[in-house]
Motif scaffolding. Structure first.
Motif, PDB file in Angstrom:
ATOM      1  N   ARG A   1       0.849  -1.188  -0.308  1.00  0.00           N
ATOM      2  CA  ARG A   1      -0.120  -0.191  -0.154  1.00  0.00           C
ATOM      3  C   ARG A   1       0.851   2.071   0.322  1.00  0.00           C
ATOM      4  O   ARG A   1       1.710   1.305   0.553  1.00  0.00           O
ATOM      5  CB  ARG A   1      -0.761   0.424   1.407  1.00  0.00           C
ATOM      6  CG  ARG A   1      -2.196  -0.781   1.573  1.00  0.00           C
ATOM      7  CD  ARG A   1      -3.040  -1.394   0.405  1.00  0.00           C
ATOM      8  NE  ARG A   1      -3.904  -2.270   0.778  1.00  0.00           N
ATOM      9  CZ  ARG A   1      -4.167  -2.834   0.168  1.00  0.00           C
ATOM     10  NH1 ARG A   1      -3.356  -3.448  -0.724  1.00  0.00           N
ATOM     11  NH2 ARG A   1      -5.124  -3.928   0.401  1.00  0.00           N
TER      12      ARG A   1
ATOM     13  N   PRO B   1      -2.968   5.849   2.940  1.00  0.00           N
ATOM     14  CA  PRO B   1      -4.116   5.606   2.376  1.00  0.00           C
ATOM     15  C   PRO B   1      -5.084   7.137   3.014  1.00  0.00           C
ATOM     16  O   PRO B   1      -4.071   8.508   3.530  1.00  0.00           O
ATOM     17  CB  PRO B   1      -5.276   4.675   3.660  1.00  0.00           C
ATOM     18  CG  PRO B   1      -4.344   4.359   4.806  1.00  0.00           C
ATOM     19  CD  PRO B   1      -2.279   4.814   4.026  1.00  0.00           C
TER      20      PRO B   1
ATOM     21  N   ASP C   1      -9.946   6.662   0.008  1.00  0.00           N
ATOM     22  CA  ASP C   1      -9.141   5.298  -0.388  1.00  0.00           C
ATOM     23  C   ASP C   1      -9.912   4.046   0.867  1.00  0.00           C
ATOM     24  O   ASP C   1     -10.291   3.333   0.324  1.00  0.00           O
ATOM     25  CB  ASP C   1      -7.356   5.049  -0.037  1.00  0.00           C
ATOM     26  CG  ASP C   1      -6.689   6.346  -0.380  1.00  0.00           C
ATOM     27  OD1 ASP C   1      -8.151   6.191  -2.028  1.00  0.00           O
ATOM     28  OD2 ASP C   1      -5.906   6.361  -0.796  1.00  0.00           O
TER      29      ASP C   1
ATOM     30  N   TYR D   1      -3.298   3.660  -4.609  1.00  0.00           N
ATOM     31  CA  TYR D   1      -2.789   3.482  -3.519  1.00  0.00           C
ATOM     32  C   TYR D   1      -2.924   2.005  -3.494  1.00  0.00           C
ATOM     33  O   TYR D   1      -2.000   1.490  -2.436  1.00  0.00           O
ATOM     34  CB  TYR D   1      -5.071   2.984  -3.009  1.00  0.00           C
ATOM     35  CG  TYR D   1      -4.418   2.652  -1.129  1.00  0.00           C
ATOM     36  CD1 TYR D   1      -3.759   2.828  -0.386  1.00  0.00           C
ATOM     37  CD2 TYR D   1      -5.752   1.186  -0.830  1.00  0.00           C
ATOM     38  CE1 TYR D   1      -4.112   2.843   0.998  1.00  0.00           C
ATOM     39  CE2 TYR D   1      -5.711   1.220   0.357  1.00  0.00           C
ATOM     40  CZ  TYR D   1      -4.681   1.061   1.550  1.00  0.00           C
ATOM     41  OH  TYR D   1      -4.810   0.706   2.606  1.00  0.00           O
TER      42      TYR D   1
END
Length: 281
Positions: free
Chosen positions: A151, A154, A158, A180
Motif C-alpha cells: 500500500r 491511505p 481510499d 493506493y
C-alpha cells in the motif's frame, strides 16, 4: 547476512508466531501443514537450522496434539502460549517476539499457505541483502491470483471505497484504488524496494529490527497494526516486496465479517491517522 555477522544476542534460526482466536480448524491445519513442508525444504538447504513455532491462543484453540506431534517429528519446536485471553492481534504476536532470540522472526496468519520453497527463498534473500529488515512475499488469493496488499499511505476515501463500497460503485474509483494498491509497481516478477506499507499476514523480519521497534503497537486491537509497524520499520531498515517468495491468503475483507469488525476497523483507523497524520482525499 552470514552467521558470523549475527549479533551475539541472537541465535541462528527462525521463530514463527501464529495468533489464533476461534480458528477454523481445517484452515489452521492447512497453514501448519504448508509450514511444515516449507521447513522440510529449509532443512534440506540449511541442515540443523532451528525452527520454533509459537501458537498464541487468544481463545478457542482446539486440541492440536496430533499436529504438534507431527511438527515435532519434523524438528519444529512448537510452543502453545495460552491463558492470557483475547489480547488482540499485535499484543498476541508480541508475546512471542518478546521471547524469541532467533535471528529471524515470521509473523504469520492462520489463513496462509506457504509455497514449499518460500522459507528457503526468503532467507536466501536476507543473506544477499544485509540492509533488509522486513520481507513481504507475493500473496495470492485462493485461486492463485495476485492480491495487491502492498500500500501507499491511505486516505479516508481510499479506505472507505475499498472496504465498504459495493463492487459496482468501486469501479468509479478504479484509478484511485490502483494507485493506493501500488498496481503500477507490484506484479508477479519485479522486486520492489521500500513499499510504504506491507500486509501483516506474512511479515518476515530480521529479529534485531523487530526488537528495536518493540514489535507491534499494542494500542491496536485488530486492524492497522501492520500499517503502523510497516511505517516505523522504514526508520530502522529497508523493506522489500519479493515475489520470488510465494504464499496464498484465504482471509481479509473486514466489511464482510460483520458490524463488530467494522467498529474495530474504524477504531484502529482513528488511532492510525491520529499517530501518522490524517489524509482525507
Amino acid at each position: 547476512m552470514n552467521v558470523k555477522s549475527v549479533p551475539p544476542s541472537e541465535i541462528e534460526g527462525l521463530s514463527v508466531s501464529v495468533v489464533v482466536y476461534r480458528p477454523d480448524l481445517a484452515r489452521l491445519v492447512s497453514t501448519l501443514d504448508s509450514f511444515r513442508v516449507a521447513c522440510d525444504k529449509l532443512r534440506d538447504a540449511r541442515p540443523a537450522f532451528p525452527v520454533e513455532l509459537y501458537l498464541i491462543d487468544n481463545g478457542g484453540l482446539p486440541d492440536l496434539h496430533a499436529v504438534r506431534q507431527e511438527l515435532h517429528a519434523h524438528g519444529i519446536a512448537c510452543r502453545v502460549v495460552t491463558g492470557h485471553g483475547n489480547v488482540g492481534y499485535g499484543r498476541g504476536h508480541n508475546l512471542a517476539i518478546e521471547q524469541t532470540e532467533r535471528q529471524y522472526h515470521l509473523v504469520l496468519n492462520p489463513d496462509i499457505d506457504l509455497e514449499s520453497d518460500a522459507l528457503v527463498r526468503a532467507l536466501d534473500f536476507f543473506d544477499a541483502n544485509p540492509s533488509l529488515g522486513l520481507l513481504s512475499p507475493r500473496i495470492g488469493d485462493e485461486r492463485g491470483q495476485l492480491q495487491y496488499l502492498c500500500r501507499r499511505y491511505p486516505t479516508l476515501l481510499d479506505l472507505g471505497v475499498r472496504g465498504f463500497l459495493p463492487a459496482g460503485a468501486r469501479r468509479l474509483f478504479t484509478r484511485r484504488l490502483a494507485r493506493y494498491e501500488m498496481r503500477d509497481l507490484i506484479n508477479d516478477n519485479d522486486t520492489v524496494w521500500d513499499p510504504p506499507i506491507v500486509s501483516g499476514c506474512f511479515m518476515l523480519f530480521r529479529t534485531s529490527v523487530l526488537k528495536k521497534l518493540r514489535g507491534f503497537d499494542e494500542r491496536y486491537f485488530l486492524y492497522f497494526e501492520d500499517y503502523d509497524l510497516s511505517l516505523r520499520t522504514h526508520d530502522a531498515s529497508r523493506i522489500v516486496y519479493a515475489p520470488i517468495v510465494r504464499v496464498r491468503h484465504h482471509g481479509g475483507d473486514a466489511a464482510k465479517k460483520g458490524s463488530a469488525h467494522i467498529r474495530m476497523f474504524a477504531a484502529s483507523a482513528c488511532k492510525f491517522f491520529s499517530r501518522f497524520g490524517w489524509k482525507w482525499l
